[in-house]
Motif scaffolding. Structure first.
Motif, PDB file in Angstrom:
ATOM      1  N   PRO A   1      64.008  81.198  42.768  1.00  0.00           N
ATOM      2  CA  PRO A   1      63.382  81.973  43.842  1.00  0.00           C
ATOM      3  C   PRO A   1      62.858  81.056  44.941  1.00  0.00           C
ATOM      4  O   PRO A   1      62.396  79.948  44.665  1.00  0.00           O
ATOM      5  CB  PRO A   1      62.215  82.686  43.145  1.00  0.00           C
ATOM      6  N   VAL A   2      62.945  81.525  46.162  1.00  0.00           N
ATOM      7  CA  VAL A   2      62.385  80.767  47.276  1.00  0.00           C
ATOM      8  C   VAL A   2      61.522  81.733  48.074  1.00  0.00           C
ATOM      9  O   VAL A   2      61.851  82.923  48.194  1.00  0.00           O
ATOM     10  CB  VAL A   2      63.517  80.098  48.095  1.00  0.00           C
ATOM     11  N   ARG A   3      60.357  81.248  48.565  1.00  0.00           N
ATOM     12  CA  ARG A   3      59.435  82.151  49.276  1.00  0.00           C
ATOM     13  C   ARG A   3      59.890  82.299  50.719  1.00  0.00           C
ATOM     14  O   ARG A   3      60.044  81.293  51.431  1.00  0.00           O
ATOM     15  CB  ARG A   3      58.019  81.592  49.197  1.00  0.00           C
ATOM     16  N   PRO A   4      60.104  83.547  51.163  1.00  0.00           N
ATOM     17  CA  PRO A   4      60.637  83.755  52.521  1.00  0.00           C
ATOM     18  C   PRO A   4      59.809  83.089  53.608  1.00  0.00           C
ATOM     19  O   PRO A   4      60.351  82.521  54.549  1.00  0.00           O
ATOM     20  CB  PRO A   4      60.657  85.281  52.680  1.00  0.00           C
ATOM     21  N   GLU A   5      58.468  83.129  53.463  1.00  0.00           N
ATOM     22  CA  GLU A   5      57.612  82.576  54.525  1.00  0.00           C
ATOM     23  C   GLU A   5      57.611  81.047  54.513  1.00  0.00           C
ATOM     24  O   GLU A   5      57.097  80.419  55.422  1.00  0.00           O
ATOM     25  CB  GLU A   5      56.179  83.141  54.421  1.00  0.00           C
TER      26      GLU A   5
END
Ligand SMILES: NC(=O)c1ccc[n+]([C@@H]2O[C@H](COP(=O)([O-])OP(=O)(O)OC[C@H]3O[C@@H](n4cnc5c(N)ncnc54)[C@H](OP(=O)(O)O)[C@@H]3O)[C@@H](O)[C@H]2O)c1
Length: 293
Positions: free
Chosen positions: A176-180
């Protein structure tokens, strides 16, 4: 794993939109994994036809032409344009149908969040991004390098599910990667790949100036960096670190700097920046006065 007709998210087929290096390689790998690639869409008809040949599947579609409406037949759209075109192409594609419910749209940019696909989401599509933490200098290399690589995924639940299925089909690892935080995440990729190539080229030029035969320099550097990368993975940064800065061999460093001032003055600031970082990493805080100035 092959996608079964019942469970495959791409049961009605995939469209690759903006098929450059990454799009062509990804399209080809998915087609090889028996995912139905139905359309390959580019802004020029000739580019769409060429990309279809590389992908080995699909019908060429010209964006902006009446035939572009066929893209709405695909259940998954992979938007692989350059970053600067993602938002505008998403807007144009969104206009092809009033209702995008039940369809998934994924882009492959490392620096943009899935909200760049807002026009499609507001018409009902499930949107996300799947970014390969990998280098694709050509479609041909991508067909090799995208197998088994790591993918940063974010977005709506259905889009993440589809991305995960594609990643598994390619034998890869999803995380997972954080959009912000995507820009920061992408800056990390920048520091580990194009920066390394730039440093290797600087190193190659110094080898050339020092008389190392040209036929030896590139393969020798490649082996050197591959071993370094392996040690980084196996041992961690601190234990993988070798060289005079780690040993506290200030005299050798001083001689490096003298030689660089004479033969490659533009390399001196680069050397100093990395020396500073290296000393921090090695836990050595006190080089002799003047060495870092
Ligand atoms: N290459 C890599 O190593 C790599 C790795 C990870 C992620 N990515 C990401 O993957 C995406 C594609 O990168 P790439 O390296 O494959 O780029 P690329 O080879 O330059 O291909 C970009 C494609 O986008 C198309 N395009 C540009 N502007 C467009 C527009 N306004 N309308 C329609 N199509 C347009 C180009 O079409 P034309 O041929 O008509 O110019 C080209 O086919 C980027 O988001 C990039 O950040 C790349």
């Amino acid at each position: 794993m092959r996608p079964s007709k019942r469970t495959s998210p791409a049961r009605n087929g995939v469209a690759v939109v903006g098929p450059g290096r990454l799009g062509q390689a990804l399209g080809r790998l998915l087609a090889q994994a028996e995912v139905p690639v139905l359309f390959v869409a580019a802004r020029r008809a000739s580019k769409a036809r060429q990309a279809v040949r590389v992908v080995g599947s699909g019908r060429p579609v010209t964006l902006g032409a009446p035939s572009a409406s066929s893209l709405t037949q695909a259940s998954v759209i992979l938007l692989t344009t350059s970053d600067g075109a993602v938002a505008s192409v998403a807007r144009d594609i969104a206009g092809l149908a009033e209702n995008w419910a039940g369809r998934v749209v994924l882009h492959t940019s490392g620096s943009l969040p899935s909200s760049a696909l807002r026009p499609l989401k507001s018409r009902g599509a499930s949107v996300g991004s799947m970014h390969p933490f990998q280098t694709v200098p050509s479609a041909r290399v991508g067909v090799r390098s995208l197998k088994g690589c790591y993918w940063g995924v974010e977005g709506d639940a259905q889009a993440r599910k589809v991305a995960g299925q594609f990643v598994r089909l390619l034998g890869g690892v999803e995380f997972p990667v954080r959009p912000e935080r995507k820009t920061l995440y992408h800056a990390a990729a920048f520091l580990s790949c194009p920066t390394i190539v730039t440093l290797m080229e600087r190193s190659r030029l110094l080898l050339q100036k020092s008389g190392v035969p040209a036929r030896v320099a590139r393969p020798m550097l490649a082996k050197f960096v591959a071993e370094t990368a392996r040690n980084f993975a196996d041992l961690g940064a601190r234990r993988a670190l070798t060289g005079p800065a780690v040993r506290g061999d200030w005299k050798t460093i001083q001689r490096h700097l003298t030689a660089l001032r004479q033969s490659s003055p533009q390399t001196v600031p680069v050397y100093r920046v990395f020396l500073r970082e290296m000393l921090r990493l090695a836990g050595r805080q006190r080089p002799p006065r003047g060495l870092l100035a």
